[in-house]
Design a protein around this motif. Structure first.
Motif, PDB file in Angstrom:
ATOM      1  N   LEU A  42      39.962  34.869  38.010  1.00  0.00           N
ATOM      2  CA  LEU A  42      38.939  34.086  38.699  1.00  0.00           C
ATOM      3  C   LEU A  42      37.505  34.414  38.293  1.00  0.00           C
ATOM      4  CD1 LEU A  42      40.343  34.114  42.366  1.00  0.00           C
ATOM      5  CD2 LEU A  42      40.582  32.316  40.633  1.00  0.00           C
ATOM      6  N   PHE A  43      37.291  35.607  37.727  1.00  0.00           N
ATOM      7  CA  PHE A  43      35.922  36.046  37.454  1.00  0.00           C
ATOM      8  C   PHE A  43      35.748  36.387  35.979  1.00  0.00           C
ATOM      9  CE2 PHE A  43      36.826  36.895  41.905  1.00  0.00           C
ATOM     10  CZ  PHE A  43      35.792  36.192  42.494  1.00  0.00           C
ATOM     11  N   GLU A  44      34.713  35.811  35.382  1.00  0.00           N
ATOM     12  CA  GLU A  44      34.435  36.015  33.953  1.00  0.00           C
ATOM     13  C   GLU A  44      33.792  37.380  33.729  1.00  0.00           C
ATOM     14  OE1 GLU A  44      32.031  32.852  32.334  1.00  0.00           O
ATOM     15  OE2 GLU A  44      32.988  31.405  33.681  1.00  0.00           O
ATOM     16  N   ARG A  70      36.207  41.854  50.240  1.00  0.00           N
ATOM     17  CA  ARG A  70      36.139  43.276  50.582  1.00  0.00           C
ATOM     18  C   ARG A  70      37.198  44.074  49.821  1.00  0.00           C
ATOM     19  NH1 ARG A  70      36.814  42.704  55.659  1.00  0.00           N
ATOM     20  NH2 ARG A  70      39.038  43.116  55.655  1.00  0.00           N
ATOM     21  N   TYR A  71      38.425  43.559  49.781  1.00  0.00           N
ATOM     22  CA  TYR A  71      39.491  44.243  49.042  1.00  0.00           C
ATOM     23  C   TYR A  71      39.128  44.393  47.563  1.00  0.00           C
ATOM     24  CZ  TYR A  71      42.767  43.483  52.967  1.00  0.00           C
ATOM     25  OH  TYR A  71      43.403  43.458  54.182  1.00  0.00           O
ATOM     26  N   LEU A  72      38.581  43.344  46.972  1.00  0.00           N
ATOM     27  CA  LEU A  72      38.215  43.402  45.548  1.00  0.00           C
ATOM     28  C   LEU A  72      37.131  44.440  45.288  1.00  0.00           C
ATOM     29  CD1 LEU A  72      38.336  39.590  44.791  1.00  0.00           C
ATOM     30  CD2 LEU A  72      39.665  41.336  43.578  1.00  0.00           C
ATOM     31  N   HIS A  77      37.497  46.247  41.692  1.00  0.00           N
ATOM     32  CA  HIS A  77      37.638  45.113  40.771  1.00  0.00           C
ATOM     33  C   HIS A  77      36.362  44.286  40.684  1.00  0.00           C
ATOM     34  CE1 HIS A  77      41.838  45.807  39.996  1.00  0.00           C
ATOM     35  NE2 HIS A  77      42.023  45.973  41.299  1.00  0.00           N
ATOM     36  N   LEU A  78      35.596  44.252  41.767  1.00  0.00           N
ATOM     37  CA  LEU A  78      34.283  43.620  41.754  1.00  0.00           C
ATOM     38  C   LEU A  78      33.266  44.692  42.107  1.00  0.00           C
ATOM     39  CD1 LEU A  78      34.583  40.151  43.581  1.00  0.00           C
ATOM     40  CD2 LEU A  78      34.473  40.606  41.137  1.00  0.00           C
ATOM     41  N   TYR A  87      27.474  40.045  42.480  1.00  0.00           N
ATOM     42  CA  TYR A  87      28.792  40.621  42.227  1.00  0.00           C
ATOM     43  C   TYR A  87      29.101  40.436  40.754  1.00  0.00           C
ATOM     44  CZ  TYR A  87      29.602  40.529  47.272  1.00  0.00           C
ATOM     45  OH  TYR A  87      29.510  40.737  48.626  1.00  0.00           O
ATOM     46  N   GLN A  88      29.874  41.357  40.213  1.00  0.00           N
ATOM     47  CA  GLN A  88      30.285  41.262  38.811  1.00  0.00           C
ATOM     48  C   GLN A  88      31.659  41.874  38.677  1.00  0.00           C
ATOM     49  OE1 GLN A  88      27.689  43.265  36.079  1.00  0.00           O
ATOM     50  NE2 GLN A  88      28.474  42.127  34.332  1.00  0.00           N
ATOM     51  N   ARG A  89      32.470  41.304  37.811  1.00  0.00           N
ATOM     52  CA  ARG A  89      33.768  41.912  37.567  1.00  0.00           C
ATOM     53  C   ARG A  89      33.536  43.334  37.062  1.00  0.00           C
ATOM     54  NH1 ARG A  89      38.037  38.924  33.775  1.00  0.00           N
ATOM     55  NH2 ARG A  89      38.389  40.789  32.564  1.00  0.00           N
ATOM     56  N   ALA A  90      34.152  44.296  37.676  1.00  0.00           N
ATOM     57  CA  ALA A  90      33.920  45.703  37.351  1.00  0.00           C
ATOM     58  C   ALA A  90      34.390  46.020  35.934  1.00  0.00           C
ATOM     59  CB  ALA A  90      34.630  46.598  38.353  1.00  0.00           C
ATOM     60  N   GLY A  91      33.711  46.987  35.356  1.00  0.00           N
ATOM     61  CA  GLY A  91      34.078  47.431  34.015  1.00  0.00           C
ATOM     62  C   GLY A  91      33.593  46.528  32.910  1.00  0.00           C
ATOM     63  N   THR A  92      32.720  45.592  33.231  1.00  0.00           N
ATOM     64  CA  THR A  92      32.185  44.686  32.217  1.00  0.00           C
ATOM     65  C   THR A  92      30.684  44.910  32.099  1.00  0.00           C
ATOM     66  OG1 THR A  92      31.897  42.900  33.822  1.00  0.00           O
ATOM     67  CG2 THR A  92      33.953  42.930  32.590  1.00  0.00           C
ATOM     68  N   PRO A  93      30.164  44.834  30.895  1.00  0.00           N
ATOM     69  CA  PRO A  93      28.724  45.037  30.718  1.00  0.00           C
ATOM     70  C   PRO A  93      27.899  43.943  31.368  1.00  0.00           C
ATOM     71  CG  PRO A  93      29.744  44.354  28.652  1.00  0.00           C
ATOM     72  CD  PRO A  93      30.858  44.535  29.653  1.00  0.00           C
ATOM     73  N   ALA A  94      26.719  44.285  31.788  1.00  0.00           N
ATOM     74  CA  ALA A  94      25.827  43.315  32.446  1.00  0.00           C
ATOM     75  C   ALA A  94      25.254  42.330  31.459  1.00  0.00           C
ATOM     76  CB  ALA A  94      24.693  44.040  33.155  1.00  0.00           C
TER      77      ALA A  94
END
Length: 94
Positions: A42-44, A70-72, A77-78, A87-94
């Motif tokens: 769902l998130f790029e 909240r869970y994400l 994960h977020l 919010y940003q998908r975790a582990g991805t560069p800004a």
């Protein structure tokens, strides 16, 4: 998502034929599988989302948007700053 891996088949069982989530699993390991799937599908990577965008995206699969969001975040994960401005998908560069 490819339905060829056991994890993919496992996660796909949580969804109704219309693509909506049937229920959020209570078991932590099963919920983690679902959350990883939602984050990846769902998130790029590298994109910042407003809370409204996250809510709208999550609403496409389940009505309990605050719980999923909240869970994400809690599962890592977020990611979001302390002010909750994005919010940003975790582990991805800004």
């Amino acid at each position: 998502m490819t339905a060829t891996t056991p994890a993919a088949r496992s996660v796909s069982a949580l969804f109704a034929p219309d693509g909506r989530l049937i229920a959020v699993p209570r078991k932590a390991a099963r919920r983690e599988q679902l959350l990883a799937h939602l984050a990846e599908t769902l998130f790029e990577p590298g994109r910042s989302y407003t809370e409204a965008e996250v809510n709208d995206t999550l609403r496409t699969v389940h009505d309990d948007v605050p719980a999923l969001r909240r869970y994400l975040v809690e599962a890592g994960h977020l990611a979001r700053p302390k002010d909750g401005s994005s919010y940003q998908r975790a582990g991805t560069p800004a």
